[in-house]
Design a protein around this motif. Sequence first.
Motif, PDB file in Angstrom:
ATOM      1  N   SER A 169       0.862  -1.268   0.157  1.00  0.00           N
ATOM      2  CA  SER A 169       0.015   0.066   0.142  1.00  0.00           C
ATOM      3  C   SER A 169       0.972   1.366  -0.075  1.00  0.00           C
ATOM      4  O   SER A 169       0.454   2.280  -0.544  1.00  0.00           O
ATOM      5  N   PHE A 170       2.110   0.957   0.565  1.00  0.00           N
ATOM      6  CA  PHE A 170       2.855   2.269   0.638  1.00  0.00           C
ATOM      7  C   PHE A 170       3.365   2.787  -0.747  1.00  0.00           C
ATOM      8  O   PHE A 170       3.260   3.987  -1.151  1.00  0.00           O
ATOM      9  N   SER A 173       0.239   4.200  -2.507  1.00  0.00           N
ATOM     10  CA  SER A 173      -0.032   5.572  -2.050  1.00  0.00           C
ATOM     11  C   SER A 173       1.117   6.562  -2.778  1.00  0.00           C
ATOM     12  O   SER A 173       0.770   7.791  -3.102  1.00  0.00           O
ATOM     13  N   GLN A 174       2.169   6.140  -2.623  1.00  0.00           N
ATOM     14  CA  GLN A 174       3.330   7.056  -3.232  1.00  0.00           C
ATOM     15  C   GLN A 174       3.173   7.225  -5.077  1.00  0.00           C
ATOM     16  O   GLN A 174       3.332   8.249  -5.451  1.00  0.00           O
ATOM     17  N   THR A 201      -6.161   4.697   5.885  1.00  0.00           N
ATOM     18  CA  THR A 201      -4.731   4.156   5.379  1.00  0.00           C
ATOM     19  C   THR A 201      -3.947   5.191   4.664  1.00  0.00           C
ATOM     20  O   THR A 201      -4.378   6.038   4.106  1.00  0.00           O
ATOM     21  N   ASP A 202      -2.630   4.768   4.382  1.00  0.00           N
ATOM     22  CA  ASP A 202      -2.097   5.503   3.533  1.00  0.00           C
ATOM     23  C   ASP A 202      -2.493   5.892   2.079  1.00  0.00           C
ATOM     24  O   ASP A 202      -2.272   6.744   1.726  1.00  0.00           O
ATOM     25  N   LEU A 205      -5.380   8.171   2.329  1.00  0.00           N
ATOM     26  CA  LEU A 205      -4.973   9.602   2.391  1.00  0.00           C
ATOM     27  C   LEU A 205      -4.466  10.119   1.230  1.00  0.00           C
ATOM     28  O   LEU A 205      -4.599  11.190   0.964  1.00  0.00           O
ATOM     29  N   ALA A 206      -3.672   9.204   0.247  1.00  0.00           N
ATOM     30  CA  ALA A 206      -3.133   9.557  -1.037  1.00  0.00           C
ATOM     31  C   ALA A 206      -4.169   9.840  -1.929  1.00  0.00           C
ATOM     32  O   ALA A 206      -4.198  10.716  -2.687  1.00  0.00           O
ATOM     33  N   TYR A 209      -5.835  13.233  -1.146  1.00  0.00           N
ATOM     34  CA  TYR A 209      -4.769  14.082  -1.636  1.00  0.00           C
ATOM     35  C   TYR A 209      -4.945  14.534  -2.918  1.00  0.00           C
ATOM     36  O   TYR A 209      -5.214  15.411  -3.683  1.00  0.00           O
TER      37      TYR A 209
END
Length: 583
Positions: A169-170, A173-174, A201-202, A205-206, A209
């Motif tokens: 997920s990181f 999200s990036q 979760t990340d 939030l992404a 954004y």
Amino acid sequence: MSARMSALVRRFAATIAVLAIAGAFVPGAAVVATAKPTVITNFPLHTEFPNDPFYVDEWGLQSIGAPNAWGVTLGNSSVVVAVVDTGVWWTHPDIQANMWTDPIDGTHGHDYVDGDSNPMDIDPNGIYHGTGVAGVIAAITDNGQGIAGTAQVSVMAVRALGPNGQGSSFNVSQAIMYAADHGAKVINLSLGTNQTFGGPTDIELAINYAWSKGALITAAAGNSGTGTLDYPARLPNVVSVAAIDETGSRASFSNFGPGLSLSAPGDRILTLDGSNNGNAVHYLRGTSFSTPFVTGAAALLLSEDPSLTNSELWDVLNRTAVQPVGNGYNTNYGWGVVNAWNALNALNTPFIYVNSFPSSVSSSSKFDVTWSVLGPAGMAVTDTHVVWGTMSGRLGNSTPAQTGQTRQSYTASGLSLPSGAGTLYFKVVATVNGNLYESQEKVVTASSVPDFLFVLYQLLASNLLYLALFILVLAGVVAFIPQRRAARARRAVARPQTMYPSTYYVQAAPQPQPPPAQQPSPMAAAQYPPRVASPPSSAPAPASTPSVPIAPIAPGAKKRCPSCGTMVNADNMFCFFCGHPFR
């Protein structure tokens, strides 16, 4: 010339003039000397289909009305669509010219798996998932090779999944934030998980954004055939997409359920393979390949009207979808099967989109309603306002009229729930070029949360930084309380050793106890009762010790806690700092 002869000449000239005028209207009366035009004949004709050799088997494009939509626009390279996936085989001849290029370093995206700037889709299993997704969106149309894509737009490849389709997920999200920061207007997420999470979760939030930067996010509903959407398709700022098969029914493998937005073709989808051969194509299936049809339709809309916001874009796609079963919304198909032709047609007719309004408010707070009058640009809006009431269908109140043009935003401020009302119904009306248009009826309900908590919620919900700080503080409090209680429990069961002799501490006088009853015993002579300070006497000693009065504790007297060393009042029963009991 005599008068008689002159009259005959005039009559003859008039007759000739009348015959000439009449001859102009009689077929075949043209002057014989006129040249006959050369007739052009035997020129080639063709059907109005792309010349891509595999186009005839792309049933999905027909299903979403893409060929008709191409009569309005094929797409525009200024519209950037991000594919967050296993990468894209960007050297494939049937998509290379439609790849986005970073103006700074000349790359076509980023690779968060290998940590470099080459998002090539390397797949030893031969699926080339990301390349297939990109092909549905933007394979080059009418180039004599491969397939036709939905829209001729620019594809940004952002690799977040490995060759087996797995990833963190990181990384995802990036990748989402990279796409948003580099100008992607639509972000395709043909990925997900069936896990459930108790908090943000990340990825969420992404996505929030990217949404805040104006991007529309599409995601696959999942392929388990269950009534629950995968994550992140179930998130509120995501257009979730289910799959239909060639019969037009929901595909057996497709997830569905509450929160589903749209459906699109997802079975036996012909798309690009990973190769430098322009005709390298293969069939794939899944909601992963229904999602890019919605992405492509959104890209066509943005190509025709770049001013559309992400929320307006979503609304147009929902309102113009074709529902296979019944009317309106259902959990099997969402708002229906996406239709690019209907969506583009909607841009040519004025319509009202309500951009923002609260679903619930506190009883004493005021709120705003914001809307846009969309359609062909520059049309006069002579009146637009909100009509509202406390009963559905009976909207007898209105806000002040506003004027302007289409493709403008309008706001009605200071609305509030009437005293004692639990619900407010409203819709927006507009008069455009003399014709009346209106939105669907919307509902605002009264919140059961106290006003101050509701204001706090609105503040946190509107600012991610405040929300993050609040979560950190709350986590700190939750973590501190159990540790504090555990420390007190340890002190209660483990008697601490004093650092000083007992005479260092001020001790309260013991409570008097009645003397034990004297029992006759041969050892009585060996007992040593306390002696009373008095002159010697021959009288026998008393049988018991008299009570000694307890001296009161002097005001202001202090004592030191044997556990933590804190000085407290001498009459305290426990230490106010560490909780150690004194008696």
